[in-house]
Motif scaffolding. Sequence first.
Motif, short mmCIF file in Angstrom:
data_model
loop_
_atom_site.label_atom_id
_atom_site.label_comp_id
_atom_site.label_asym_id
_atom_site.label_seq_id
_atom_site.Cartn_x
_atom_site.Cartn_y
_atom_site.Cartn_z
N GLN A 556 -10.03 -4.82 1.47
CA GLN A 556 -10.15 -3.39 1.18
C GLN A 556 -10.87 -2.65 2.30
O GLN A 556 -10.62 -1.46 2.52
N VAL A 557 -11.76 -3.36 2.99
CA VAL A 557 -12.60 -2.72 3.99
C VAL A 557 -12.52 -3.48 5.30
O VAL A 557 -12.50 -4.72 5.32
N TYR A 590 -12.80 1.38 7.81
CA TYR A 590 -11.48 1.63 7.24
C TYR A 590 -11.50 1.13 5.81
O TYR A 590 -11.74 -0.05 5.56
N TRP A 591 -11.24 2.01 4.85
CA TRP A 591 -11.40 1.66 3.44
C TRP A 591 -10.14 2.03 2.66
O TRP A 591 -9.69 3.17 2.70
N GLN A 592 -9.60 1.03 1.95
CA GLN A 592 -8.49 1.25 1.03
C GLN A 592 -8.99 0.92 -0.38
O GLN A 592 -8.86 -0.21 -0.84
N PRO A 593 -9.57 1.91 -1.07
CA PRO A 593 -10.19 1.64 -2.38
C PRO A 593 -9.17 1.27 -3.44
O PRO A 593 -8.09 1.88 -3.53
N LYS A 594 -9.50 0.30 -4.28
CA LYS A 594 -8.61 -0.12 -5.35
C LYS A 594 -8.42 0.96 -6.40
O LYS A 594 -7.36 1.07 -7.02
N PHE A 595 -9.47 1.76 -6.61
CA PHE A 595 -9.37 2.78 -7.64
C PHE A 595 -8.57 4.00 -7.17
O PHE A 595 -8.28 4.90 -7.96
N LEU A 596 -8.19 4.04 -5.90
CA LEU A 596 -7.30 5.07 -5.37
C LEU A 596 -6.15 4.39 -4.64
O LEU A 596 -6.18 4.24 -3.41
N GLN A 600 -6.05 5.57 2.26
CA GLN A 600 -6.93 4.98 3.27
C GLN A 600 -7.89 6.05 3.77
O GLN A 600 -7.47 7.12 4.20
#
Length: 703
Positions: A556-557, A590-596, A600
């Motif tokens: 995710q990060v 760089y963050w790809q949050p699971k709740f969204l 990115q």
Amino acid sequence: MKATRIFVSLVLASSLHTTSTYASQTSSLGVDSNRKPTQMVRGGTGLLQTPTARMAKEGDFSVNYNDIGEYRFWSASLQLFPWMESTVRYTDVRTRRYSRFEGFSGDQTLKDKGIDVKFRLLQESYYLPDLSIGFTDIGGTGFFASEFVNISKRFRQLDFHIGIGTGYLGASGNTSNPLCELTESFCDRPASFSGSGGQVEFGAFFKGPTSIFGGIEYQTPINGLQLTLEYDGNDYINDRAGQLKQDSQWNVGAVYQYENWDFSLNYQRGNTLGFGVSYSFNMHTITQAKFDNPPRSLVDFTPAQSLEDLNRERLYADLVNQGSFLINATHQYNDEMTFYGVQLGYRDHDEATQRVGRILASELPESITTYNIVETAASTPIVATKINAKDFKIAASYSRLETAIAKTYERIDPSNNMVENFDPNKLSGFLLSSEAFWIQTFGNPEDFYLYQGGAYINTGYLFESNFSVRTGLKVTLIENFDKFNFKVDGQESPLPRVRTFVREYVTRSKVSMENAYLHWFDRIAPNVYAQAYGGYLETMFGGVGGELLYSPVNGQVAFGIDVNFVKQRDFDSETAFFDYQAMTGHVTMYWQPKFLPDIQLTVSAGQFLAKDKGVNIDFAKRFDSGIIVGAYAAFTDVSAQDYGEGSFTKGFYLSIPFDLFSFAPAKGRGNIPWIPIGRDGGQMLQRPIKLRNLTESRSPFYD
């Protein structure tokens, strides 16, 4: 004041109830739930001059043109989330010149840009209305700035809308501002914008004259035809085009929807005829028909009895032709066989893996129980997919219905053995590629739309698998940049001109050296990659630098850090430099949050080219089609006054996968940027290669 109290009561009552889906509500009332909400004159879902609480379907993108008396409006509206709509707009004011200096802008009329956002607070149910709050012309000059709250409720063929607004929508002041009764600070509205524009004027929100507005839409028995009656809350006394005559606050219009098109005709202010056209599509559902062979069936193929019997030439050809996987090395140890290469055609990892896996399963002997597919970039292993051959064959041949094929393989970080055993087939040390480019800019003094197009020709030579020299030539084939009347604006600024010489750079030659640099890249530890580079790094700067990236597979990060020493290139020479030099670099998350899902967020903190310090925030949203919409903004220690027009660096972009234009599977993307104002603060070095892009397949977002 009575009208205000009625409106506020309706809003408060609506917010106390739960909701069901709008689609089920409209269906129960016998209304076509697939009908798109109409776009108002300035863009965004609405009637004519006033917005409604309605939202389009998530992913709906509408491009609009409207012509009404003194104005022409070009706008684009996107339903970014089910609860959020965003609109960008250019306004052509026919009654005013761009500037009073003919040598600067000729006879071009004034162009004004704006950004609108609207948020849904409550979704319509059988009993309750849609409830939305919105803000128009934020972050611009503010001449059309408004804030509003409105509700919408449909009953059979009638759609009712009522709202209350301040600013442009409330200019007539047909009711009192309810917030003014709470505190006097809401009674008067400050100036439309302060400083050099470009900032969100929070201090003006919901202040000053207030009006009730609204209307009714009627879906006629004629398929696609809708009629509109609107009550306008504006009086047009202090309009951007000057004082406009208003004989009536009632506006009428008709919209005819045909497939993806809307055609509108309206009569406004009791004296002005207008018309418009809109084209829309959905970024989730847009597709391109493909002429592609189906995945290989395992029924009609007999694997080789042993590796000695394996027809490797046929296998490698099939992997390229049917799996779009270009092999550059293989390795076999005991019962495992590893294939190193590059995926050329399929953006979807599962589709790519299953196509390659089926080819391997149909050719490799039963003695091979594990297939390793290792994707490489710049001759370096990036990510591996480990396939359990037995389980894969069962699932791929549908021998056991309960076996899910996606559970027969997993994505992993390449093991040390995979990395050590990688020995690429070096057919040639020379590199050659080309790509098209298109530069465009809107709202210029010389002309509203200026463009430049051509090709980048990229060449290089590999000294070793991870060490190379690379260069890129920019060849301009078509442009109208010869209309530029000036190269550098006369605005005084304490900042060094690191980007405002852009016109000098992009017009210096039909053929120019975009970059030329030495490059080293390698995997230095599990999940960790590094690069170093030096030379002419981009159009405006050259120097030396390096980057580290920590990026777990499917993480995710990811985290990166880059440090660069650069000098400014001379725009009158391909090789010379100016005296200006700077250290620049950033720490980036760089963050790809699971709740969204499909979001990115990229946050970079450090020192920019003008030696200002701060943070750049990039927000990107990916749709099911692969289209990505993004926005970014840089906030540094440079004040809005020192920055100049626009107040701070910001921009938007659209990233479109090539396979939406191709009849065959394809990878790669084209980018369409929109930068309202570009000046010298908050500007990042455009490094020729970024590790996040080079290792994209480890945690895919763009691919």
